[in-house]
Motif scaffolding. Structure first.
Motif, PDB file in Angstrom:
ATOM      1  N   GLY A 199      45.092  82.443  90.059  1.00 16.18           N
ATOM      2  CA  GLY A 199      45.617  81.425  90.957  1.00 16.18           C
ATOM      3  C   GLY A 199      46.117  80.181  90.258  1.00 16.18           C
ATOM      4  O   GLY A 199      46.611  79.261  90.917  1.00 16.18           O
ATOM      5  N   LEU A 200      46.014  80.133  88.921  1.00 14.83           N
ATOM      6  CA  LEU A 200      46.652  79.066  88.139  1.00 14.83           C
ATOM      7  C   LEU A 200      48.043  79.572  87.766  1.00 14.83           C
ATOM      8  O   LEU A 200      48.173  80.632  87.151  1.00 14.83           O
ATOM      9  CB  LEU A 200      45.844  78.767  86.869  1.00 14.83           C
ATOM     10  N   ILE A 201      49.086  78.850  88.149  1.00 15.80           N
ATOM     11  CA  ILE A 201      50.448  79.278  87.813  1.00 15.80           C
ATOM     12  C   ILE A 201      50.586  79.284  86.295  1.00 15.80           C
ATOM     13  O   ILE A 201      50.414  78.260  85.635  1.00 15.80           O
ATOM     14  CB  ILE A 201      51.492  78.359  88.463  1.00 15.80           C
ATOM     15  N   ALA A 202      50.887  80.454  85.748  1.00 10.59           N
ATOM     16  CA  ALA A 202      50.799  80.664  84.306  1.00 10.59           C
ATOM     17  C   ALA A 202      51.914  79.958  83.545  1.00 10.59           C
ATOM     18  O   ALA A 202      53.074  79.989  83.935  1.00 10.59           O
ATOM     19  CB  ALA A 202      50.815  82.157  83.999  1.00 10.59           C
ATOM     20  N   PHE A 203      51.538  79.338  82.439  1.00 13.90           N
ATOM     21  CA  PHE A 203      52.474  78.807  81.449  1.00 13.90           C
ATOM     22  C   PHE A 203      52.314  79.668  80.195  1.00 13.90           C
ATOM     23  O   PHE A 203      53.137  80.525  79.911  1.00 13.90           O
ATOM     24  CB  PHE A 203      52.174  77.328  81.215  1.00 13.90           C
ATOM     25  N   GLY A 204      51.219  79.489  79.466  1.00  9.39           N
ATOM     26  CA  GLY A 204      50.920  80.301  78.289  1.00  9.39           C
ATOM     27  C   GLY A 204      49.601  81.014  78.512  1.00  9.39           C
ATOM     28  O   GLY A 204      48.538  80.400  78.405  1.00  9.39           O
TER      29      GLY A 204
END
Length: 485
Positions: A199-204
């Motif tokens: 649920g954390l919008i992925a960056f890396g």
């Protein structure tokens, strides 16, 4: 309610005893946020259901066994929520509402926390000043002309301004610790895998980690208690047992061995920050710890390796934002290629597009061996450097940032200058270690942060050392006069 004069344990006792209700507390919190948001711009969304949720908590009764029951907190706007939009501070997701809650959001709901709103950030968590947001520019409560750091600048600023006692951010290369340093609060990046990324919008994906901002070290430990633990939705979340981070936090530092890497207090670090770290080292020796200088020779390559690896992961993670399934879609598209190209060109900001291009180039057939593979080798060398130091030392002490908060607009036109801001925090993410920033001094009225780095899954040692320093100094007691010097 003056959040500068209280902490989670004190406020929890008042809620349990009926001295204040969650409804009253939430109303006062939202009123303060709304009164100050035009000035600080920490929030992108205020939760219009928060007061009703607080009423429900009061009706059910404050849970005496949950320290967050009835407590208002804030969420960084890259954590998906069902009752509020999730924008990632991007035009691409400006009107997006999720069908599910992030795991950390579910955990906090179970603990009885009230979400007052979603905070501003650098778009898709890419930046070090919160100036890359497509929706607002957040100001540092200590001096409104300066940045609060990034990418979790809104979450740091709202705690620093005394609008909430706690908030959540995310840290990919320093995005919790650097804004904590700039705004004079406590920010923890847990060990990679300690907290679920579902649920954390992925960056890396091999760097990202959710963590808390608070005014005090003990409050931070309570927050990490609430959000830690294995999650079946996230294959990278650890099955390691979660200790009570707040228990035994007052054990002190007598007998601890603390390393002070010479590379972190060299050229490029403001003299006042060097002095603050040396004073902190002396304070720890006074409290019974041993502090010795060490070397982490490969950390000087950290920024270069990070921006190749993290940008490569970002170029893959952001492929899903294509104007087809959800999010922004350009109106002038005449064919499928136009949908993709125009939607991404108009929906993403300059910094996001810059990192997508860096990452796509690094992963291309002609560049993979030359850039991505070499950066991965550097990452391994940095991990090995930390492991070598941790054979002999319990903690590592460094500055959190090379400077105090800089003026809004001062570095935004120079991407390389902006990237260097994360030079002292990036190595921790490359190695997947826990790191925490806490207040350690001031320079020209702006906070200085110091960073404590621990062995994997030894956040408890960091909290004990942080608490010992905090209790023997008064930096955490200083509060901003909004916008004052």
């Amino acid at each position: 309610m003056n959040y500068f004069d209280t902490d989670l344990e004190t406020l929890h006792a008042k809620l349990v005893n009926g001295e204040i209700t969650s409804e009253e507390l939430t109303k006062q919190t939202i009123a303060k946020i709304e009164a100050e948001n035009d000035t600080i711009e920490a929030y992108l969304t205020i939760n219009d259901q928060a007061i009703e949720q607080a009423k429900a908590i009061d009706a059910a009764g404050i849970n005496p066994d949950s320290i967050l029951s009835g407590i208002p907190i804030a969420l960084k706007d890259n954590l998906v929520t069902k009752e509020m939009r999730t924008t990632a501070a991007s035009k691409m997701l400006e009107n997006f509402t999720s069908l599910f809650d992030a795991t950390v959001v579910e955990k906090l709901k179970t603990a009885g926390a009230i979400f007052v709103g979603k905070t501003n950030m650098d778009e898709f968590a890419m930046g070090s000043s919160t100036e890359n947001s497509a929706l607002a520019t957040t100001h540092n409560p200590w001096n409104l002309d300066t940045v609060p750091g990034g990418s979790s600048g809104g979450s740091a600023a709202t705690v620093s301004a005394g609008e909430v006692l706690a908030s959540l951010g995310s840290d990919t290369g320093g995005s919790i610790r650097q804004p904590a340093s700039f705004t004079g609060v406590v920010g923890m990046k847990p060990t990679y895998g300690r907290v679920s990324r579902w649920g954390l919008i992925a960056f890396g994906s091999s760097f990202d980690q959710v963590g808390p901002f608070t005014r005090t070290v003990k409050d931070n430990a309570h927050m990490l208690n609430a959000i830690s633990g294995h999650d079946d939705h996230d294959a990278t979340s650890s099955t390691k047992e979660v200790p009570d981070f707040a228990a035994g936090i007052d054990k002190g530092v007598k007998g601890l061995k603390i390393a002070l890497p010479k590379e972190f207090i060299g050229d490029g670090v403001q003299p006042e920050i060097k002095a603050a770290i040396k004073n902190a080292a002396a304070k720890y020796e006074e409290l019974g710890a041993t502090v010795e200088e060490v070397s982490l020779p490969n950390t000087k390559y950290g920024v270069m390796a990070y921006y190749v690896l993290a940008s490569s992961e970002a170029s893959s993670n952001l492929e899903r934002f294509d104007g087809i399934r959800y999010g922004f879609r350009a109106a002038d598209a005449k064919n499928l290629e136009d949908v993709y190209v125009n939607s991404r060109s108009l929906g993403f900001g300059d910094e996001v597009k810059r990192r997508i291009m860096i990452g796509t180039f690094s992963l291309s057939a002609g560049s993979f061996d030359k850039y991505f593979k070499q950066a991965a080798k550097v990452r391994t060398k940095i991990i090995n450097d930390f492991q070598k130091v941790f054979q002999d030392y319990d903690l590592i002490l460094t500055p959190t940032a090379t400077s105090t908060a800089f003026k809004i607009g001062e570095e935004s036109s120079d991407p390389m200058e902006m990237y260097i801001n994360d030079a002292l925090t990036i190595p921790v993410n490359l190695a997947g270690l826990p790191g925490m920033s806490l207040p350690a001094g001031f320079s020209d009225g702006l906070p200085i942060g110091m960073q404590l780095i621990g062995r994997p899954f030894e956040e408890q040692t960091i909290y004990q050392a942080g608490y010992a320093f905090e209790q023997s100094t008064d930096f955490h007691k200083q509060t901003p006069t909004l916008g004052g010097k």
